[in-house]
Design an enzyme around this catalytic site. Structure first.
Site, PDB file in Angstrom:
ATOM      1  N   CYS A   2       0.818  -1.201   0.000  1.00 13.26           N
ATOM      2  CA  CYS A   2       0.000   0.000   0.000  1.00 13.26           C
ATOM      3  C   CYS A   2       0.856   1.257   0.000  1.00 13.26           C
ATOM      4  CB  CYS A   2      -0.951   0.075   1.193  1.00 13.26           C
ATOM      5  SG  CYS A   2      -2.027  -1.332   1.339  1.00 13.26           S
ATOM      6  N   ARG A  27       4.154  -0.411  -4.639  1.00 13.24           N
ATOM      7  CA  ARG A  27       3.843  -0.871  -3.284  1.00 13.24           C
ATOM      8  C   ARG A  27       2.537  -1.669  -3.236  1.00 13.24           C
ATOM      9  NH1 ARG A  27       6.851   1.830   0.486  1.00 13.24           N
ATOM     10  NH2 ARG A  27       5.423   1.112   2.081  1.00 13.24           N
ATOM     11  N   TRP A  76      -2.514  -2.951  -1.703  1.00 14.58           N
ATOM     12  CA  TRP A  76      -2.165  -4.368  -1.789  1.00 14.58           C
ATOM     13  C   TRP A  76      -3.020  -5.050  -0.743  1.00 14.58           C
ATOM     14  CZ3 TRP A  76      -0.047  -8.350   1.184  1.00 14.58           C
ATOM     15  CH2 TRP A  76       0.456  -9.458   0.459  1.00 14.58           C
ATOM     16  N   ASN A 100      -1.874   2.200   5.519  1.00 10.35           N
ATOM     17  CA  ASN A 100      -0.920   1.154   5.126  1.00 10.35           C
ATOM     18  C   ASN A 100      -0.553   0.407   6.399  1.00 10.35           C
ATOM     19  OD1 ASN A 100       1.231  -0.365   4.208  1.00 10.35           O
ATOM     20  ND2 ASN A 100       2.651   1.357   4.170  1.00 10.35           N
ATOM     21  N   GLU A 487       8.877 -15.166 -10.312  1.00 11.86           N
ATOM     22  CA  GLU A 487       8.240 -13.940  -9.839  1.00 11.86           C
ATOM     23  C   GLU A 487       7.627 -13.124 -10.983  1.00 11.86           C
ATOM     24  OE1 GLU A 487      11.120 -11.650  -7.710  1.00 11.86           O
ATOM     25  OE2 GLU A 487       9.715 -10.068  -7.204  1.00 11.86           O
TER      26      GLU A 487
HETATM   27  C1  F6R Z   1      12.440 -10.548  -5.140  1.00 10.85           C
HETATM   28  C2  F6R Z   1      12.182  -9.524  -4.141  1.00 10.85           C
HETATM   29  C3  F6R Z   1      11.856  -9.952  -2.768  1.00 10.85           C
HETATM   30  C4  F6R Z   1      12.569  -9.058  -1.737  1.00 10.85           C
HETATM   31  C5  F6R Z   1      12.048  -9.372  -0.326  1.00 10.85           C
HETATM   32  C6  F6R Z   1      12.771  -8.570   0.723  1.00 10.85           C
HETATM   33  O1  F6R Z   1      12.724  -9.988  -6.375  1.00 10.85           O
HETATM   34  O2  F6R Z   1      12.233  -8.354  -4.418  1.00 10.85           O
HETATM   35  O3  F6R Z   1      12.136 -11.290  -2.563  1.00 10.85           O
HETATM   36  O4  F6R Z   1      13.936  -9.277  -1.833  1.00 10.85           O
HETATM   37  O5  F6R Z   1      10.678  -9.088  -0.280  1.00 10.85           O
HETATM   38  O6  F6R Z   1      12.569  -7.209   0.566  1.00 10.85           O
HETATM   39  P1  F6R Z   1      13.515  -6.176   1.293  1.00 10.85           P
HETATM   40  O7  F6R Z   1      14.873  -6.333   0.722  1.00 10.85           O
HETATM   41  O8  F6R Z   1      12.925  -4.826   0.970  1.00 10.85           O
HETATM   42  O9  F6R Z   1      13.478  -6.486   2.747  1.00 10.85           O
END
Ligand code: F6R
Length: 607
Positions: A2, A27, A76, A100, A487
């Site tokens: 969000c 987001r 989201w 959010n 993904e």
């Molecule tokens: C994959 C991806 C996610 C993030 C995970 C952690 O492409 O983007 O697997 O790596 O959600 O996010 P952060 O790094 O923001 O804690």
């Protein structure tokens, strides 16, 4: 998870809000809406779907809005399916909010409010907050907010407007990000600074339970008792161009191509006299020598970068490293204790599970080092020591450059630990650091092979399922490659340690099953080739990612993705480009929405 925006100023704000929401769409993008002061009323326009399909279409059906103050949201879904009615802003004409986060005790709140005669239209947890604010509102918004906060449990960033307080926005947060932007004649709220960069670079971080009040005269902050708070103005270092596509078809592609610069920006400033220098965050050699254990914790790609770190640190520094997924770590009563170092990796610095893993580690007495990209994020502020990865804003939901810089830092960290603990001497440390400084150029060479990646994509884009295999560092690399592909292209894939296949998973191989093999490690080359032959002889279509100079016979691979020459240790950082671009072109060929894959959001602020 969000995105929230708000604007008050002299301009008609509907377009400004929609534009800012577009920048936050990473987001969450299953619905979007705005609420503005129109005449003496609050006018709400919201719709299911991505901003352009839903909200913009809905706005174009309405008479033009001239309001100069309003709030907006891109969602989201957590509670309640994506739908018009579950979209934010949510309220009842007297008070309207964007939220959010997650209200954990929404059931109790709903029961209480129902007993007071309130009805509920949506399935959201957010509606309980809107109605609770209405319940407590007796003419003083700050008093109503303070009382509501007392009752709410969970994580939230809230933008709130009250019909009786025309052209005023109230904002408050706990555990979900929120900043307040200060323009010349206008003020903003936003989930992150990229949403408002084209208007201003000056902003304030909101701290827990501080209440921001924005109106045409400016911004003020009060605590829950209504007493004023002085806050320090921050200046964003990211520029507008960094948050735009700059001619690339997708943010993901742009971000992949930014990797040479991103890695350089992470590494170069931290090299002094040819040696890694992490003293900026307080990580001295003495401290490094004292740690009993090193833990590395993160989610998704961030955790994968930690796996690379584990291989490097254990190999070079000969100290055990425990890598864990944050959502597992925090609930398994980990053995972390005083004297340990917990390295917390996160691009956004807001991932809920990672943040909780950090808090738990501190509670257990460990020292914490955050490796984050977003300056001033919750994880950065909570940790004992912080290293910023300097990748610039990563907008595409799928992580690419943020992963590369995390890995780049893992090298520096491994060298520093190995040197401080006497496992390598200064000469070796300098030589390794020098090689790391040369990695951006090798990544650039890898970026040149676009037609090779497109060819591989054309061979796999119709597949139902894929395997990624590798050994050692290549195993960590395979996990990242597999995650990228599934993904954004929605093709099922699994990453497997190559030697483990024959213990079950090899039964999945049938005629034509694509297998992507990462084979960058000389010491494991022959072993990996044996595994390749095992799958090849069972019908697999093999794509080898290995040095350009490697000689392969046709019994081995159907296609080779050649990599530039580099020391083994650095090839996983260089060759991740191949993994990313294969995933990218596959998703493009399948017509997927690369930057906004289904069901996902960039910053996972719910557990
Ligand atoms: C994959 C991806 C996610 C993030 C995970 C952690 O492409 O983007 O697997 O790596 O959600 O996010 P952060 O790094 O923001 O804690």
């Amino acid at each position: 998870m969000c995105g929230i925006v708000g604007y008050v100023g002299k301009e008609a704000c509907a377009d400004i809000l929609v534009d800012a929401l577009r920048k936050l769409e990473y987001r969450g993008y299953d619905s979007a809406g705005i609420a503005v002061f129109e005449g003496e009323k609050i006018k709400t326009v919201k719709a299911k779907g991505k901003i352009n399909d839903g909200l913009v279409a809905r706005l174009s059906e309405q008479p033009k809005l001239y309001a100069t103050c309003g709030i907006g949201h891109t969602r989201w879904a957590t509670h309640g399916e994506p739908s018009d009615v579950n979209s934010h802003p949510i309220g009842n004409g007297r008070v309207s909010i964007v939220h959010n986060g997650i209200i954990e005790n929404y059931r109790e709140l709903k029961a209480f409010l129902t007993s007071k005669g309130y009805g509920f239209e949506s399935e959201t947890d957010t509606e309980t907050v809107a109605k609770l604010l209405d319940y407590y509102y007796q003419g003083d918004p700050v008093e109503a907010i303070a009382k509501a906060l007392d009752d709410i449990e969970g994580a939230y960033a809230l933008g709130i407007i009250f019909r009786e307080h025309k052209n005023k926005i109230f904002a408050v947060r706990k555990d979900s990000p929120l900043i307040v932007g200060k323009g010349e004649t206008e003020s903003f709220i936003a989930s992150d600074v990229t949403a408002i960069l084209e208007h201003t670079r000056e902003y304030y971080f909101m701290e827990r339970n501080e209440i921001a009040v924005l109106d045409e005269s400016g911004i003020s902050f009060v605590d829950v008792h209504g007493d004023p708070i002085e806050k320090e103005l921050q200046i964003a270092t990211w520029d507008v161009a960094a948050a735009q596509k700059g001619g690339y078809e997708h943010f993901m592609l742009k971000e992949i191509f930014e990797q040479p610069d991103a890695v350089r920006n992470t590494v170069s400033p931290r090299v002094k006299d040819g040696m890694p220098d992490l003293s900026e965050c307080g990580l001295t050699e003495e401290k490094i020598r004292g740690y009993k254990n090193i833990y590395i914790v993160g989610c998704g790609s961030a955790m994968h970068s930690g796996m690379v770190g584990k291989y490097l640190i254990e190999d070079l520094a000969r100290i055990p490293v425990i890598v864990d997924i944050a959502s597992e770590f925090r609930y398994r009563n980990p053995l972390v204790s005083e004297g340990d170092l917990v390295v917390i990796i996160s691009q956004s610095g807001e991932t809920a599970d990672t943040l909780e893993a950090l808090k738990l580690s501190k509670k257990k007495g460990a020292e914490t080092l955050a490796v984050v990209n977003v300056v001033g994020s919750s994880i950065a502020r909570e940790a004992d020591m912080v290293i910023y990865t300097n990748a610039g804003p990563e907008i595409s939901v799928c992580s690419t450059k943020a992963y590369a810089v995390q890995v780049a830092f893992m090298y520096m960290f491994a060298f520093a630990v190995a040197y401080a603990r006497g496992a390598i001497d200064a000469e070796k440390c300098r030589q390794l650091t020098d090689s790391l400084l040369g990695v951006p150029e090798k990544i650039r060479l890898c970026l040149d092979n676009v037609s090779g990646y497109q060819y591989v994509a054309s061979k796999i884009f119709n597949a139902d399922s894929l395997l990624y295999i590798g050994r050692g560092l290549d195993n960590a690399l395979s996990m990242e490659g597999s995650l990228k592909l599934k993904e954004i292209s929605y093709i099922h894939s699994e990453a497997y340690a190559a030697g483990e296949l024959k213990h079950g998973t090899i039964s999945l191989i049938e005629e034509g099953t694509p297998v992507i093999v990462a084979a960058t490690q000389t010491a494991l080359w022959e072993k990996t080739l044996s595994n390749v032959r095992e799958v090849k002889s069972r019908g697999a279509k093999v794509i080898m990612i290995c040095r350009e100079s490697a000689v392969l016979d046709e019994n081995c691979a159907d296609y080779k993705v050649g990599l530039p020459e580099a020391e083994d240790m650095f090839l996983p950082l260089i060759s991740v480009v191949a993994m990313q671009l294969i995933a990218y072109y596959t998703a493009v060929q399948r017509g997927c929405d690369v930057d906004k894959p289904r069901n996902l959001a960039k910053s996972v602020t719910v557990e």
